[in-house]
Design a protein around this motif. Structure first.
Motif, PDB file in Angstrom:
ATOM      1  N   LYS A  68       0.848  -1.195   0.000  1.00 43.58           N
ATOM      2  CA  LYS A  68       0.000   0.000   0.000  1.00 43.58           C
ATOM      3  C   LYS A  68       0.880   1.240   0.000  1.00 43.58           C
ATOM      4  O   LYS A  68       1.925   1.280   0.658  1.00 43.58           O
ATOM      5  CB  LYS A  68      -0.894  -0.008   1.240  1.00 43.58           C
ATOM      6  N   ASN A  69       0.439   2.251  -0.747  1.00 47.32           N
ATOM      7  CA  ASN A  69       1.109   3.541  -0.719  1.00 47.32           C
ATOM      8  C   ASN A  69       0.052   4.632  -0.872  1.00 47.32           C
ATOM      9  O   ASN A  69      -0.808   4.546  -1.734  1.00 47.32           O
ATOM     10  CB  ASN A  69       2.154   3.644  -1.837  1.00 47.32           C
ATOM     11  N   GLU A  70       0.150   5.648   0.006  1.00 46.38           N
ATOM     12  CA  GLU A  70      -0.848   6.720  -0.001  1.00 46.38           C
ATOM     13  C   GLU A  70      -0.209   8.051  -0.328  1.00 46.38           C
ATOM     14  O   GLU A  70       0.923   8.328   0.086  1.00 46.38           O
ATOM     15  CB  GLU A  70      -1.474   6.864   1.400  1.00 46.38           C
ATOM     16  N   ASP A  71      -0.967   8.889  -1.032  1.00 43.77           N
ATOM     17  CA  ASP A  71      -0.530  10.251  -1.282  1.00 43.77           C
ATOM     18  C   ASP A  71      -1.782  11.107  -1.402  1.00 43.77           C
ATOM     19  O   ASP A  71      -2.401  11.179  -2.463  1.00 43.77           O
ATOM     20  CB  ASP A  71       0.296  10.326  -2.563  1.00 43.77           C
TER      21      ASP A  71
ATOM     22  N   THR B 264      -4.537   6.368  -3.242  1.00 48.67           N
ATOM     23  CA  THR B 264      -3.924   5.216  -2.593  1.00 48.67           C
ATOM     24  C   THR B 264      -3.792   4.099  -3.624  1.00 48.67           C
ATOM     25  O   THR B 264      -4.748   3.815  -4.349  1.00 48.67           O
ATOM     26  CB  THR B 264      -4.771   4.709  -1.410  1.00 48.67           C
TER      27      THR B 264
ATOM     28  N   HIS C 273      -7.164   3.861  -5.680  1.00 50.29           N
ATOM     29  CA  HIS C 273      -8.353   4.397  -5.063  1.00 50.29           C
ATOM     30  C   HIS C 273      -8.237   5.918  -4.991  1.00 50.29           C
ATOM     31  O   HIS C 273      -7.197   6.443  -4.535  1.00 50.29           O
ATOM     32  CB  HIS C 273      -8.534   3.840  -3.641  1.00 50.29           C
TER      33      HIS C 273
END
Lengths: 117, 112
Positions: free
Chosen positions: A56-59, A63, A76
């Motif tokens: 998982k990687n969020e910014d 995501t 997403h």
């Protein structure tokens, strides 16, 4: 042989809701995955990436999730905004047979996202 | 993006004529790439470069050649254009392998 596939040519969502864009790959040597966004008459712009060591990687509102066992990744966008309407490409890269990476990307066909006000 | 420029932006040419597209960067990035975008195919790699005079073929290199005589310029040549080469061509640059690219604005080429 399409090594990266985006099976949904288009997706329509309401403003404020979640957009989920999907991507499947077949090459086990891919170890880095990226999402690009493209507006008409412009070049693609880098959105977010993920290494195969993560799931998982969020910014911000974006995501990316990676499921290596299923060879599947998803993007997403929460909440979706009308300005997000664009073509989204997933892409993958990996090392060649000699163990060298030249950053070559293999792209999916793209998904047209439309966010309605 | 101001760091990468493609020229021309649009071109119409006749079948059988040679065509050269230019990609110019001001970022001093090592890696440069040429892709073509076609409906149903996404973007496909034509040729790439990992340094001055260091180039290699991509997925759809037949009918294309490239040259990189200096860091900032990467030229794509269609030796004898065919209608199947009608496409939008994108150049991209990258500082490192496995790093997000910066794309140019594209060249729309029509071969009639």
């Amino acid at each position: 042989d399409q090594q990266v596939k985006q099976n949904s040519p288009s997706l329509s969502v309401q403003e404020g809701r979640i957009s989920i864009l999907n991507c499947d790959y077949t090459n086990s040597m891919f170890d880095y995955f990226l999402w690009y966004k493209k507006y008409p008459a412009e070049g693609p712009t880098f959105l977010i990436s993920i290494s195969s060591i993560k799931d998982k990687n969020e910014d911000g509102r974006f995501t990316v999730f990676l499921n290596k066992s299923a060879k599947h990744l998803s993007l997403h966008i929460v909440p979706s905004q009308p300005g997000d309407s664009a073509v989204y490409f997933c892409a993958a890269s990996g090392v060649d047979a000699g163990g060298t990476s030249y950053g070559k990307l293999t792209f999916g066909q793209g998904t047209i996202l439309t966010v309605h006000p | 993006d101001a760091g990468i420029t493609q020229s021309p932006r649009h071109k119409v040419t006749e079948t059988g004529t040679p065509v050269t597209l230019r990609c110019h960067q001001t970022e001093n990035h090592r890696y440069m790439y040429w892709y073509r975008q076609d409906p149903g195919h996404g973007l496909r790699l034509i040729h790439y470069s990992y340094g001055v005079k260091d180039t290699d073929k991509g997925e759809v290199s037949d009918g294309y050649s490239v040259s990189r005589s200096k860091t900032e310029d990467f030229l794509l040549t269609l030796e004898s254009a065919t209608s199947s080469q009608t496409s939008v061509y994108f150049c991209a640059i990258s500082r490192l392998a496995n790093y997000g690219y910066t794309f140019g604005s594209g060249t729309r080429l029509t071969v009639v």
